[in-house]
Design a protein around this motif. Sequence first.
Motif, PDB file in Angstrom:
ATOM      1  N   SER A  77     -12.204   4.187  -4.743  1.00  0.00           N
ATOM      2  CA  SER A  77     -14.024   4.014  -5.134  1.00  0.00           C
ATOM      3  C   SER A  77     -14.099   5.833  -5.722  1.00  0.00           C
ATOM      4  O   SER A  77     -14.696   6.210  -6.431  1.00  0.00           O
ATOM      5  N   MET A  78     -12.423   6.362  -5.600  1.00  0.00           N
ATOM      6  CA  MET A  78     -12.300   7.466  -6.125  1.00  0.00           C
ATOM      7  C   MET A  78     -11.625   8.144  -7.919  1.00  0.00           C
ATOM      8  O   MET A  78     -10.612   6.968  -7.761  1.00  0.00           O
ATOM      9  N   PRO A  79     -11.974   8.409  -8.551  1.00  0.00           N
ATOM     10  CA  PRO A  79     -11.836   8.816 -10.459  1.00  0.00           C
ATOM     11  C   PRO A  79     -10.461   8.531 -10.333  1.00  0.00           C
ATOM     12  O   PRO A  79      -9.867   9.716  -9.256  1.00  0.00           O
ATOM     13  N   GLY A  80      -9.425   8.599 -10.725  1.00  0.00           N
ATOM     14  CA  GLY A  80      -8.306   8.740 -11.250  1.00  0.00           C
ATOM     15  C   GLY A  80      -7.073   8.692  -9.114  1.00  0.00           C
ATOM     16  O   GLY A  80      -6.342   9.269  -9.597  1.00  0.00           O
ATOM     17  N   VAL A  81      -7.914   7.737  -8.782  1.00  0.00           N
ATOM     18  CA  VAL A  81      -7.090   7.464  -8.009  1.00  0.00           C
ATOM     19  C   VAL A  81      -6.708   5.854  -7.912  1.00  0.00           C
ATOM     20  O   VAL A  81      -7.310   5.001  -8.220  1.00  0.00           O
ATOM     21  N   SER A  82      -5.183   5.404  -7.993  1.00  0.00           N
ATOM     22  CA  SER A  82      -4.984   4.161  -7.554  1.00  0.00           C
ATOM     23  C   SER A  82      -4.198   4.135  -6.526  1.00  0.00           C
ATOM     24  O   SER A  82      -4.308   4.860  -5.172  1.00  0.00           O
ATOM     25  N   ALA A  83      -4.394   2.221  -5.645  1.00  0.00           N
ATOM     26  CA  ALA A  83      -3.854   2.029  -4.522  1.00  0.00           C
ATOM     27  C   ALA A  83      -3.191   0.456  -4.380  1.00  0.00           C
ATOM     28  O   ALA A  83      -3.430   0.074  -5.429  1.00  0.00           O
ATOM     29  N   ALA A  84      -2.263   0.683  -3.031  1.00  0.00           N
ATOM     30  CA  ALA A  84      -0.792  -0.216  -3.306  1.00  0.00           C
ATOM     31  C   ALA A  84      -1.333  -0.876  -1.518  1.00  0.00           C
ATOM     32  O   ALA A  84      -0.962   0.148  -1.107  1.00  0.00           O
ATOM     33  N   THR A 117      -2.420   5.733  -1.640  1.00  0.00           N
ATOM     34  CA  THR A 117      -3.445   5.855  -2.645  1.00  0.00           C
ATOM     35  C   THR A 117      -2.048   7.517  -3.772  1.00  0.00           C
ATOM     36  O   THR A 117      -1.957   7.601  -2.138  1.00  0.00           O
ATOM     37  N   SER A 118      -2.420   7.284  -4.931  1.00  0.00           N
ATOM     38  CA  SER A 118      -1.734   7.948  -5.863  1.00  0.00           C
ATOM     39  C   SER A 118      -2.478   8.686  -6.953  1.00  0.00           C
ATOM     40  O   SER A 118      -3.452   7.991  -7.516  1.00  0.00           O
ATOM     41  N   GLY A 119      -2.277   9.792  -7.691  1.00  0.00           N
ATOM     42  CA  GLY A 119      -2.745   9.997  -8.216  1.00  0.00           C
ATOM     43  C   GLY A 119      -3.710  11.349  -8.157  1.00  0.00           C
ATOM     44  O   GLY A 119      -2.754  12.451  -7.822  1.00  0.00           O
ATOM     45  N   LEU A 120      -4.592  11.580  -7.900  1.00  0.00           N
ATOM     46  CA  LEU A 120      -5.728  12.791  -7.774  1.00  0.00           C
ATOM     47  C   LEU A 120      -5.301  12.880  -6.027  1.00  0.00           C
ATOM     48  O   LEU A 120      -5.205  13.805  -5.719  1.00  0.00           O
ATOM     49  N   ALA A 121      -5.464  12.044  -5.640  1.00  0.00           N
ATOM     50  CA  ALA A 121      -5.196  12.041  -4.263  1.00  0.00           C
ATOM     51  C   ALA A 121      -4.325  10.861  -3.280  1.00  0.00           C
ATOM     52  O   ALA A 121      -3.890  10.357  -4.022  1.00  0.00           O
ATOM     53  N   SER A 122      -3.155  11.772  -3.201  1.00  0.00           N
ATOM     54  CA  SER A 122      -1.976  11.107  -2.726  1.00  0.00           C
ATOM     55  C   SER A 122      -1.789  10.722  -0.468  1.00  0.00           C
ATOM     56  O   SER A 122      -2.115  11.737  -0.489  1.00  0.00           O
ATOM     57  N   CYS A 123      -2.709   9.131  -0.215  1.00  0.00           N
ATOM     58  CA  CYS A 123      -2.697   9.253   1.176  1.00  0.00           C
ATOM     59  C   CYS A 123      -1.413   8.395   1.312  1.00  0.00           C
ATOM     60  O   CYS A 123      -1.624   7.261   0.963  1.00  0.00           O
ATOM     61  N   GLY A 165      -8.436  15.307  -0.569  1.00  0.00           N
ATOM     62  CA  GLY A 165      -8.862  14.192  -0.788  1.00  0.00           C
ATOM     63  C   GLY A 165      -9.077  13.132   0.274  1.00  0.00           C
ATOM     64  O   GLY A 165      -9.733  12.095   0.564  1.00  0.00           O
ATOM     65  N   CYS A 166      -8.229  13.182   0.742  1.00  0.00           N
ATOM     66  CA  CYS A 166      -7.379  12.350   2.122  1.00  0.00           C
ATOM     67  C   CYS A 166      -8.264  11.848   3.360  1.00  0.00           C
ATOM     68  O   CYS A 166      -8.843  13.338   3.882  1.00  0.00           O
ATOM     69  N   PRO A 167      -8.418  11.433   3.790  1.00  0.00           N
ATOM     70  CA  PRO A 167      -9.547  11.248   5.463  1.00  0.00           C
ATOM     71  C   PRO A 167      -9.123  11.179   6.178  1.00  0.00           C
ATOM     72  O   PRO A 167      -8.603  10.569   7.109  1.00  0.00           O
ATOM     73  N   THR A 168      -7.751  12.585   6.371  1.00  0.00           N
ATOM     74  CA  THR A 168      -7.038  12.632   7.310  1.00  0.00           C
ATOM     75  C   THR A 168      -7.938  12.479   8.856  1.00  0.00           C
ATOM     76  O   THR A 168      -7.101  12.784   9.870  1.00  0.00           O
ATOM     77  N   SER A 169      -8.807  13.078   9.113  1.00  0.00           N
ATOM     78  CA  SER A 169     -10.507  12.948  10.345  1.00  0.00           C
ATOM     79  C   SER A 169     -10.215  11.295  11.010  1.00  0.00           C
ATOM     80  O   SER A 169     -10.668  11.065  11.890  1.00  0.00           O
ATOM     81  N   SER A 170     -10.192  10.813   9.715  1.00  0.00           N
ATOM     82  CA  SER A 170     -10.497   8.950  10.553  1.00  0.00           C
ATOM     83  C   SER A 170      -9.374   8.507  10.840  1.00  0.00           C
ATOM     84  O   SER A 170      -8.231   8.725  11.366  1.00  0.00           O
ATOM     85  N   THR A 171     -10.126   7.710  12.829  1.00  0.00           N
ATOM     86  CA  THR A 171      -9.416   7.404  13.666  1.00  0.00           C
ATOM     87  C   THR A 171      -9.137   5.585  13.118  1.00  0.00           C
ATOM     88  O   THR A 171      -8.885   4.710  13.780  1.00  0.00           O
TER      89      THR A 171
END
Length: 235
Positions: free
Chosen positions: A120-127, A159-165, A205-211
Amino acid sequence: MTHRLTPRIPRTPVALGTGLATAAALALAGAGTAAAEPAAVAGPTTVTPAGHYFQANLAGTATFKAGSVTVTCTVSTSAPTSPLGTNANNRIPDAPGNTNAAGPVSGPINPPTYSSCRTSMPGVSAAITTTGTWGVSVQYGTPSTANLTIPKGGFVLKTSGLASCTVTAAPNGDATVAGSWTNGAPSRLSFSGVSVPVTVVGGFGCPTSSTSSTFSVAYNITDVTDPASQITVTG
């Protein structure tokens, strides 16, 4: 599979992936106090055709959400190991193991693969990478229910791109999610808005607080041993 369909199907979700246990307790108080009612015993379950291999193919899309980030995939499959007969993954137990007189039938499955994913984030891909032996379990009823279990760390979304999570599901141990089973041609295994524990690491950009993460996914279940047959759950 074990004495039951034995994912150890599901040992589900996946929100990002994946329990099914019910416990009954009898509480005793002082003299003259009534005991608590025990939990109802699960009814019988039979999965047919006994001994047949099955495949799960995504019906629609699979969605995973952690924090403000949503990932949607359009391809997902869990197929038997080739050649058939290599192991018991994605296989209904032989009779009488395909019947449980008072509970679910369960068994192991190969981890579902996920591809053609977007975020859902522009410029961010996922695998997504899945590993280990997953499990699925079904219980006949009105409606029939199902559970999907993923092993510890068996689902990793990057995820990669503008946010690497990096999002890891079931980080501390096996996790199971509850869903439903519907007989049909093909039959369907569905999970809607279920939750699984996760850890999230990364930078901006990474939701690091999510559990925890929620996911929704449905699979068409087809008979690989005999494509003309249907995988069916009865009492």
